[in-house]
Design a protein around this motif. Sequence first.
Motif, PDB file in Angstrom:
ATOM      1  N   ALA A  58       0.857  -1.185   0.000  1.00  0.00           N
ATOM      2  CA  ALA A  58       0.000   0.000   0.000  1.00  0.00           C
ATOM      3  C   ALA A  58       0.896   1.239   0.000  1.00  0.00           C
ATOM      4  CB  ALA A  58      -0.899   0.004   1.227  1.00  0.00           C
ATOM      5  N   ASN A  59       0.467   2.234  -0.761  1.00  0.00           N
ATOM      6  CA  ASN A  59       1.271   3.439  -0.860  1.00  0.00           C
ATOM      7  C   ASN A  59       0.396   4.559  -1.389  1.00  0.00           C
ATOM      8  OD1 ASN A  59       3.489   5.019  -0.730  1.00  0.00           O
ATOM      9  ND2 ASN A  59       4.667   3.936  -2.305  1.00  0.00           N
ATOM     10  N   PRO A  60       0.225   5.635  -0.686  1.00  0.00           N
ATOM     11  CA  PRO A  60       0.735   5.894   0.653  1.00  0.00           C
ATOM     12  C   PRO A  60      -0.111   5.225   1.743  1.00  0.00           C
ATOM     13  CG  PRO A  60      -0.614   7.720  -0.066  1.00  0.00           C
ATOM     14  CD  PRO A  60      -0.576   6.752  -1.213  1.00  0.00           C
ATOM     15  N   VAL A  61       0.485   5.127   2.924  1.00  0.00           N
ATOM     16  CA  VAL A  61      -0.255   4.647   4.088  1.00  0.00           C
ATOM     17  C   VAL A  61      -0.592   5.866   4.938  1.00  0.00           C
ATOM     18  CG1 VAL A  61      -0.182   3.208   6.135  1.00  0.00           C
ATOM     19  CG2 VAL A  61       0.956   2.445   4.045  1.00  0.00           C
ATOM     20  N   ILE A  62      -1.870   6.097   5.093  1.00  0.00           N
ATOM     21  CA  ILE A  62      -2.307   7.310   5.790  1.00  0.00           C
ATOM     22  C   ILE A  62      -2.747   6.967   7.207  1.00  0.00           C
ATOM     23  CG2 ILE A  62      -3.932   9.245   5.693  1.00  0.00           C
ATOM     24  CD1 ILE A  62      -4.213   8.596   2.675  1.00  0.00           C
ATOM     25  N   THR A  63      -2.244   7.708   8.174  1.00  0.00           N
ATOM     26  CA  THR A  63      -2.603   7.417   9.560  1.00  0.00           C
ATOM     27  C   THR A  63      -3.314   8.603  10.168  1.00  0.00           C
ATOM     28  OG1 THR A  63      -0.657   8.344  10.625  1.00  0.00           O
ATOM     29  CG2 THR A  63      -0.465   6.109   9.730  1.00  0.00           C
TER      30      THR A  63
END
Lengths: 309, 509, 335, 364
Positions: A58-63
Amino acid sequence: EPALIFDLGGKFDKSFNEAAHNGASRWAEETGGKYREIELQSEAQREQALRRFAEAGANPVITMGFAMADPLSAVAADYPDTKFVAVDVTWLDAPNVRQIGFAEHEGSYLVGMMAAMASKSGTVGFIGGMDIPLIRHFGCGYAQGAKAVNPDVNIVANMTGTTPTAWNDPVKGSELTKAQIAQGADVIYAAAGGTGVGVLQTAADEGILSIGVDSNQNHLHPGKVLTSMLKRVDVAVYDAMKAGADVETGVFTMGLAEEGVGVAMDDNNASLVSDDMKGAVETARQDIIDGKTTVVSYYENDSCPAVSF
Amino acid sequence: MTVPAIELKGISKSFGPVQANKDISISVAPGTIHGIIGENGAGKSTLMSILYGFYKADKGEIWINGAKTEIPDSQAAIAAGIGMVFQHFKLVENFTVLENIILGAEDGGLLKPSLAKARKTLEELAAEYELNVDPDAVIEEIGVGMQQRVEILKALYRQADILILDEPTGVLTPAEADQLFRILHRLKDEGKTIILITHKLREIMEATDTVSVMRRGQMTATVKTSETNPQHLAELMVGRKVLLQVDKVPAQVGKPILEIENLHVTDEKGVERVKGINLQVRAGEILGIAGVAGNGQSELLEVLGGMRPGTGSIRLNGEPLALSGPGSDARTRRAQHIAHVPEDRQREGLIMDFHAWENVAFGYHHDPAYQNGIFMNNAALRADTERKIEKFDVRPPDGWLAAKNFSGGNQQKIVVAREIEQNPDLLLVGQPTRGVDIGAIEFIHQQIVALRDKGKAVLLVSVELEEIFSLSDRIAVMFDGHIMGERLPHETDEKELGLLMAGVDGKAA
Amino acid sequence: MDFLTIIQVLDSTVRLATPLLLACLAGLYSERAGIFDIGLEGKMLMAAFFSAAVAAVSGSVWLGLLAGIAASLVLSGLHGLASITFRGNQLISGVAINFLAAGLSVLIAQSWFKQGGRTPSLKNEARFEGLEWPFAIGPTDAELAEKPVSELIAAAPPVHQVYSEFLSGHSLLVYLAFLMVPATWWVLYRTRFGLRLRAVGENPAAVDTAGVSVVGLRYAAVAICGVLCGIAGAYLATALQAGFVKDMTAGRGFIALAALIFAKWRPWQAMWACLLFGLLQAIALRFQNIDLGGVVIPVQVMDALPYILTVVILAGFVGKAIPPRAGGEPYVKER
Amino acid sequence: MDKMPKWADVVLIPVISLILAAILSALVILAIGEDPVEAVNLMVTGALGSTYGWGYTLYYATNFMFTGLAVAVAFHARMFNIGGEGQAMLGGLGVAMVCLYVPWPHWSLALLAACAGAMIFGAAWAAIPAYLQAKRGSHIVITTIMFNFIAAAVLNYMLVNVMRPEGSMDPASARFPEAVHLPTLHELLAPIGISFSKAAPANVSLLVAVLACFIVWALIWRTKLGYEIRAYGHSETGALYAGISPVKITMIAMLISGALAGLMATNNVMGEAERLVLNSTEGAGFIGIAVALMGRSHPFGVFLAAILFGFLYQGGAELALWTSIPRELIVVIQALVILFTGALDNMVRMPLEKLFLALRKGKA
Ligand SMILES: Nc1ncnc2c1ncn2[C@@H]1O[C@H](COP(=O)(O)OP(=O)(O)OP(=O)(O)O)[C@@H](O)[C@H]1O
Ligand SMILES: Nc1ncnc2c1ncn2[C@@H]1O[C@H](COP(=O)(O)OP(=O)(O)OP(=O)(O)O)[C@@H](O)[C@H]1O
Ligand SMILES: [Mg+2]
Ligand SMILES: [Mg+2]
């Protein structure tokens, strides 16, 4: 494909996480893209979710949420090819992380002004969720805004509690609202997650005004919610997803200037917002952007000049 | 020939792997008292509980007054005119007498009329049968004798024609027992049928018309009482010859071991239960304390055993014992060589869920033979248990069985073995044979006498006058917290003791 | 602190105590019959959800109330099945019910309304509104005077303040909850059912041998418990609030349990215990960060105050609480 | 004589109960429109299919072992300690103080000290309810519930006002120094040639937990103190008769219980987060009740039940990661597991007992 990690409150918290969810949904609708998501249910999952998504490509991984900072600092370096987007985090030293902070105090300042202007009694209220610095940060900006309009304004500030149930106790939110009404408050700003639902409800029932938070909550009780302090997490998430793997890293603060925070004006509250108010808010907004007005952040020295918690 | 009031045909019942009743048939003529005897665990209570609908039989039929009757629950039994006084009373402890009596037999949804009616009926019954009880007394505050009356009244209130009594005299004084039998005869004369379970052959001989003997779930014999004798019955029960009297040589009395002076005991509720007593027990003698249950004997034993505080002075071998605060606990008492067979083996003397071998250390778990300061020495404990099981003939001889899986008599043997084998200077014994069958009584009595013959002191508390007479070298009678008097067994009789137990000083009267 | 504030605190006390009281009485019936119930929380939660869901869909708060009661009854039935029929461990069953309710309420809400485990907000007729007593100052007066209710009440004489603020204006369920106290007392101590219920919690064998069904009585008690928990949940979601939010019971079931023990399983005392807990919460909500001549008592202390006081009171004033003797133990005749 | 062979009691019944719970869970999954086979597959591979999955499963299991043991020890003395949550929170405080305020040369020393800190703080938090129960007769269930709430307030105060590093907005302590980093299973197993996922948080405190299981077993069934605890738990009057002081046993059992709950912090605070955060216990104290009940209060049972719940947690997390199944599903599955293995145990047992009796009769 991008991945989105919701904080413990869950994606339908009617505010912060839900805003992210809205941003992601908008992206998915517009582009027909797909994304992965997880609602955290334990502290240990933070790191786990980061790694699992990174490993799965996964890219980007958003937090979401400041609590991701710590696990991110441990994980980001292990996946140099993955871009991470951290909402509400601004202090990491990691080259592959886009850190996005919001100037909640600035947005809160504006709604504080509106509260003080809408108040007939000269008393405005603030109800926070769990008593943590972030929530005081909201309250502090709010108080400054109210004081800016009316230096004699009386600000009643309450926190719902000290445990995580404080985010999900609308009944307590209700009682706090009634208590503040009894102390004269006629506009109340709720920054309390699910508890806020109870605040807005009771305010509507009791015929006073309330102010929503994070997402636009004006529609919950049309004509009874003065405005909502928008924290454009949706925009941040949408933008990040749109940029995809090429998302720009670094630290970004989204204040009034960047339209990262703001006040919600729509049909639901049009009748409540006078032109005076609009004007004043607009002026203040510009002043803050221009640096003519500074809103003190609670974080600067862990205290607030306008109100004590 | 009249129709039998009760006829059981081929009743069988098992509890899991235990077959409690095997193909039992019995017939009881109306207007008679029918006795049932049998060792502990023979299945007497089970059989009667089936008749009363408490348990459901696996097989068999019940006929009442010549009609086949289904008794799936107690409701049906009550409807068929059966009343039962259980071995362990079925009363609600914090209810009043009246409430207990109407429970399940109320008329209408509201209590008030039911209570008023019951009060009236109770007065009538009381007058008729001399069954006086205070209708407003709370069960837990009245004596067991009273509680039993309540149970009988409960049955009568429900107009029972058939009355089952399961070991009714286990907890009664001789006077109370006598009165009970008078009542039973009255009921019999009125045409009611009575089934009486008891371990006491004397009662069988005196009260019953016919008697059945049970052994290991089976009915071994039914005979007319007039055609048998105690010795014969005992043999039928146990399956071997038994001694009905304890053989003992005259006491070799030595120096005083236990000296009690002016002892007072107050219970949790603040009621003074022991009111300044003075007693001495000497080496090589058994001092029997007779008295109706609830006159302070239990408290006396408990103070001596370190289970509750008291005031006054107690010396053991001349050394004073602490009566409250540190050093007055049961652990210290044991270290001072006082052993204690408690009155209630199930609540006090044993941990019912522990293995037998764990129970053998109960109270003596600080004994260096059983532990090394931190760890228990289970191997030693088990070896010791095996020895005790063998010596005391505990059945089944399996140390791994949980205490609750032994019959009452064998449970008591475990307790007695544990305490006597400590070879204490002073043995406290409370109701050593309550609810224990004849074979086991014989054995336990022998062990107590053997200890006394070794020159140890024994303080025996029992409500059974027979037991007091057959064991004691000296008898003290307690009433209302006082010692009413001391007698030598051969110089007194049941009548005199009975009067003392009732608070009447025989000499003064 | 002025008079009006005291009245307002008391008013808030009543509202906060109501769900506690209903749950506490629910527990009282169950535990008096010998069935311990730490699943009060779960039953309330489930009832809160179903009452709000059905009220939202049907638009009728009464249907909502019925649905809440039904949902709570189903969980009660489960508890009964586990602890009466299958003689299971009552504590485990209670724990399981709490988990089940926490999970299922959100799961169903999510697949039903797709609003993140909430129900839609309830409109007026789908809620229990406050009953305005005659002559009490309420919203209608406020509209006439074009002033907020609070201002009108502040201007009224004390007796009228008490009447309008404290007595009037609660929802029907509040009055019902407080009426349940004498009703429960009466049922327990004045009726045949009550006698048997108390007896079965003390000594089921006595009830059994008296020819009354232990199982029947216990199921009845558990069912009453379900109904009351159902009302408690419905009160939370449709009277105090306008909809269901996940975990909205927020530990009230446990506080109710504490109140029950505190009250030693007696109805009037249960009411006082719940009022006390409500009062402590009301006070803590109103007075945060108390400044005592320079020493600021932190909000955390105020937040924990009800709990601290409970411990203090328990330690100092309440003797040993002895539960119904057969409580927690399944009735087993044949080992 | 027993009604059933012991293996049926200890193995067969739980297995059948678990199968029933699984079937019901599958129905629930079907009802919300997902594929149960796929879900089970995900859970099993996610939780047990890799060292990574095991690493998380064991991490959660470690927490539950500690809290489960805590509840179990109190159970043996017939006390219901609902306060594991609060005691574990305070244990976290103890661990944080040890780790933050003392410079440690090596993690092993730090771990020993942290264990001590956790146990002392946890025990201290259990001490007051224990004392009130023993001396004043205040019901332990209420006082421990209250102490959970109070603990949350204490922790909140400490983190917001005292331990939060300057300028941080996170109500959490500073990160512990590198020296107190506990080796993860990866680091522990690498030297002996076993490769274990680097990412998983299971760490050396798992061994502490296993050791604790063993020690508790020995304590309860092998020591004099355990003997007294069990005796007191079975019969209070019996204890009095045997000279076992109720006050002493109540206090000791609760202190041990609190200490065990506190020990959980070595895993979640020291081993995983390496800093103290709010709500770090995440309800593990309550799961401990279920674990102890399911494990029949026997340390080995607790061990197995803890692993089962660890599996559910980790499997559930994987489920949430790769499907759109809401996380509450896991709560439901947990509830069903507790219900069937714990409360409805007899539903399986009764017919089985009949079956075994019939078999035995048939043979005899
Ligand atoms: N409820 C029960 N469940 C399981 N087993 C039982 C139960 N009641 C009795 N038993 C067993 O059945 C057998 C017969 O017991 P029962 O009580 O009928 O004997 P009893 O002749 O009345 O003995 P006692 O003289 O000691 O009263 C015993 O082995 C006993 O352990
Ligand atoms: N996994 C388990 N779950 C529940 N109860 C158990 C379990 N294992 C053992 N028990 C029970 O716990 C009690 C003590 O067992 P434990 O194995 O500790 O010692 P033991 O069997 O008495 O002695 P030994 O180990 O020497 O055989 C026994 O009653 C046993 O039936
Ligand atoms: Mg019997
Ligand atoms: Mg073993």
